[in-house]
Write a protein that holds these residues in place. Structure first.
Motif, PDB file in Angstrom:
ATOM      1  N   ALA A   1     -11.992  28.439   6.592  1.00 59.08           N
ATOM      2  CA  ALA A   1     -12.289  29.108   5.326  1.00 59.08           C
ATOM      3  C   ALA A   1     -13.114  28.155   4.462  1.00 59.08           C
ATOM      4  CB  ALA A   1     -11.004  29.493   4.606  1.00 59.08           C
ATOM      5  N   VAL A   2     -14.124  28.698   3.800  1.00 57.27           N
ATOM      6  CA  VAL A   2     -15.051  27.885   3.012  1.00 57.27           C
ATOM      7  C   VAL A   2     -15.124  28.434   1.589  1.00 57.27           C
ATOM      8  CG1 VAL A   2     -17.399  26.973   2.828  1.00 57.27           C
ATOM      9  CG2 VAL A   2     -16.420  27.476   5.099  1.00 57.27           C
ATOM     10  N   LEU A   3     -15.071  27.536   0.617  1.00 57.14           N
ATOM     11  CA  LEU A   3     -15.331  27.883  -0.778  1.00 57.14           C
ATOM     12  C   LEU A   3     -16.552  27.102  -1.233  1.00 57.14           C
ATOM     13  CD1 LEU A   3     -14.500  29.178  -3.531  1.00 57.14           C
ATOM     14  CD2 LEU A   3     -13.208  27.067  -3.973  1.00 57.14           C
ATOM     15  N   THR A   4     -17.547  27.794  -1.761  1.00 53.84           N
ATOM     16  CA  THR A   4     -18.739  27.102  -2.242  1.00 53.84           C
ATOM     17  C   THR A   4     -18.948  27.345  -3.731  1.00 53.84           C
ATOM     18  OG1 THR A   4     -20.296  28.924  -1.779  1.00 53.84           O
ATOM     19  CG2 THR A   4     -19.870  27.339   0.001  1.00 53.84           C
ATOM     20  N   GLY A   5     -19.592  26.357  -4.365  1.00 52.51           N
ATOM     21  CA  GLY A   5     -19.946  26.446  -5.770  1.00 52.51           C
ATOM     22  C   GLY A   5     -21.397  26.081  -5.987  1.00 52.51           C
ATOM     23  N   ALA A   6     -21.743  25.810  -7.224  1.00 51.11           N
ATOM     24  CA  ALA A   6     -23.142  25.630  -7.615  1.00 51.11           C
ATOM     25  C   ALA A   6     -23.838  24.511  -6.858  1.00 51.11           C
ATOM     26  CB  ALA A   6     -23.225  25.362  -9.117  1.00 51.11           C
ATOM     27  N   GLY A   7     -23.079  23.501  -6.398  1.00 48.42           N
ATOM     28  CA  GLY A   7     -23.692  22.388  -5.694  1.00 48.42           C
ATOM     29  C   GLY A   7     -24.408  22.789  -4.418  1.00 48.42           C
ATOM     30  N   VAL A   8     -23.993  23.878  -3.797  1.00 52.23           N
ATOM     31  CA  VAL A   8     -24.656  24.335  -2.572  1.00 52.23           C
ATOM     32  C   VAL A   8     -26.070  24.813  -2.876  1.00 52.23           C
ATOM     33  CG1 VAL A   8     -24.601  26.069  -0.733  1.00 52.23           C
ATOM     34  CG2 VAL A   8     -22.503  24.941  -1.427  1.00 52.23           C
ATOM     35  N   SER A   9     -26.252  25.455  -4.012  1.00 55.61           N
ATOM     36  CA  SER A   9     -27.567  26.010  -4.352  1.00 55.61           C
ATOM     37  C   SER A   9     -28.444  25.061  -5.141  1.00 55.61           C
ATOM     38  CB  SER A   9     -27.384  27.316  -5.133  1.00 55.61           C
ATOM     39  OG  SER A   9     -26.790  28.311  -4.313  1.00 55.61           O
ATOM     40  N   ALA A  10     -27.888  23.934  -5.574  1.00 59.19           N
ATOM     41  CA  ALA A  10     -28.693  22.978  -6.346  1.00 59.19           C
ATOM     42  C   ALA A  10     -29.904  22.504  -5.552  1.00 59.19           C
ATOM     43  CB  ALA A  10     -27.840  21.789  -6.761  1.00 59.19           C
ATOM     44  N   GLU A  11     -29.736  22.368  -4.236  1.00 61.27           N
ATOM     45  CA  GLU A  11     -30.837  21.901  -3.396  1.00 61.27           C
ATOM     46  C   GLU A  11     -31.915  22.968  -3.206  1.00 61.27           C
ATOM     47  OE1 GLU A  11     -29.552  19.224   0.012  1.00 61.27           O
ATOM     48  OE2 GLU A  11     -27.632  20.125  -0.581  1.00 61.27           O
ATOM     49  N   SER A  12     -31.621  24.192  -3.627  1.00 58.54           N
ATOM     50  CA  SER A  12     -32.628  25.254  -3.617  1.00 58.54           C
ATOM     51  C   SER A  12     -33.338  25.356  -4.960  1.00 58.54           C
ATOM     52  CB  SER A  12     -31.970  26.599  -3.282  1.00 58.54           C
ATOM     53  OG  SER A  12     -31.484  26.609  -1.959  1.00 58.54           O
ATOM     54  N   GLY A  13     -33.015  24.431  -5.860  1.00 61.26           N
ATOM     55  CA  GLY A  13     -33.666  24.421  -7.159  1.00 61.26           C
ATOM     56  C   GLY A  13     -33.025  25.320  -8.189  1.00 61.26           C
TER      57      GLY A  13
END
Length: 243
Positions: free
Chosen positions: A17-29
């Motif tokens: 199970a994975v929980l993601t937050g804003a840090g995952v999309s930071a590299e997309s700008g």
């Protein structure tokens, strides 16, 4: 636990199970929620715009803000972190589950399918009268507010605002997945926003391994089995034997 042990636990896990937050999309700008206040919007706090009260007070202004955010995420592209999680889903099959706090839709665009968006999605709107959820027009043709394709009423951003509950079915599905997970990955989230942040503790209480990927310590760090101190793409690559 060492990195090698964490990598071995993830490889052997039948349920992840994975929980993601804003840090995952930071590299997309894509800036974090609070860092998105630039230009004209810098004089507002996010709480002044992302609430039922703000929408009742000035729906036009709230829609203008969300229309701008919608344009920005539409131009962004999934990064390697998104793609690695989509690959992990293909590897684990039915044993994989992803819950995201992000509203940018990049996980789905990267190929993730076993996915719930706990805080909604910027590319959709929800009818104020009948509850219908529908996609927004392309950003270059979109003039807010949209009208419901079913009943013709005004639609609001399909986002969970301050003071609102998370979608019940999505939260229940996420809770079950984290309770049953052999390994939980907590990626790019500060662990400050509940109830999403509490999902990691469900896995921990059930005896599973909980691994954090974040360049900084978070409020969840003391409860982690292991922490990878790196951005999402490199941290996930290290855990999955790609780096």
């Amino acid at each position: 636990m060492t990195l090698e042990q964490a990598r071995a636990a993830l490889a052997a896990a039948r349920r992840v199970a994975v929980l993601t937050g804003a840090g995952v999309s930071a590299e997309s700008g894509i800036p974090t929620f609070r860092n998105a206040q630039t230009g004209h919007w810098a004089r507002f706090r996010p709480e002044d715009l992302a609430s039922p009260e703000a929408y009742r007070r000035d729906p036009k202004m709230v829609w203008e803000w969300y229309a701008g955010r919608y344009r920005n995420v539409t131009h962004a592209q999934p990064n390697e972190g998104h793609h690695l999680l989509a690959w992990l889903e293909r590897d684990k099959g039915d044993g994989f589950f992803l819950a995201t706090q992000n509203v940018d839709g990049l996980h789905a665009r990267a190929g993730s399918e076993r996915l719930v968006e706990l805080h909604g999605n910027l590319s959709t709107a929800r009818c104020e009268a009948c509850g219908t959820v529908a996609p927004l027009p392309e950003p270059n043709t979109f003039t807010p507010p949209p009208t419901c394709p079913v009943c013709g009423a005004r639609m609001r951003p399909n986002i969970v605002w301050f003071g609102e509950f998370l979608p019940e079915l999505a939260l229940e599905a996420a809770t079950r997945a984290f309770e049953k997970a052999d390994v939980a990955l907590i990626v790019g989230t500060s662990g400050q926003v509940y109830p999403a942040a509490g999902l990691a503790l469900e896995t921990r209480r059930a005896g599973g391994v909980v691994i954090e990927v974040n360049p900084d310590e978070t409020e969840l760090t003391p409860y982690m089995s292991y922490s990878v101190r790196d951005v999402a793409s490199r941290g996930l690559a290290a855990l999955m034997g790609e780096g």
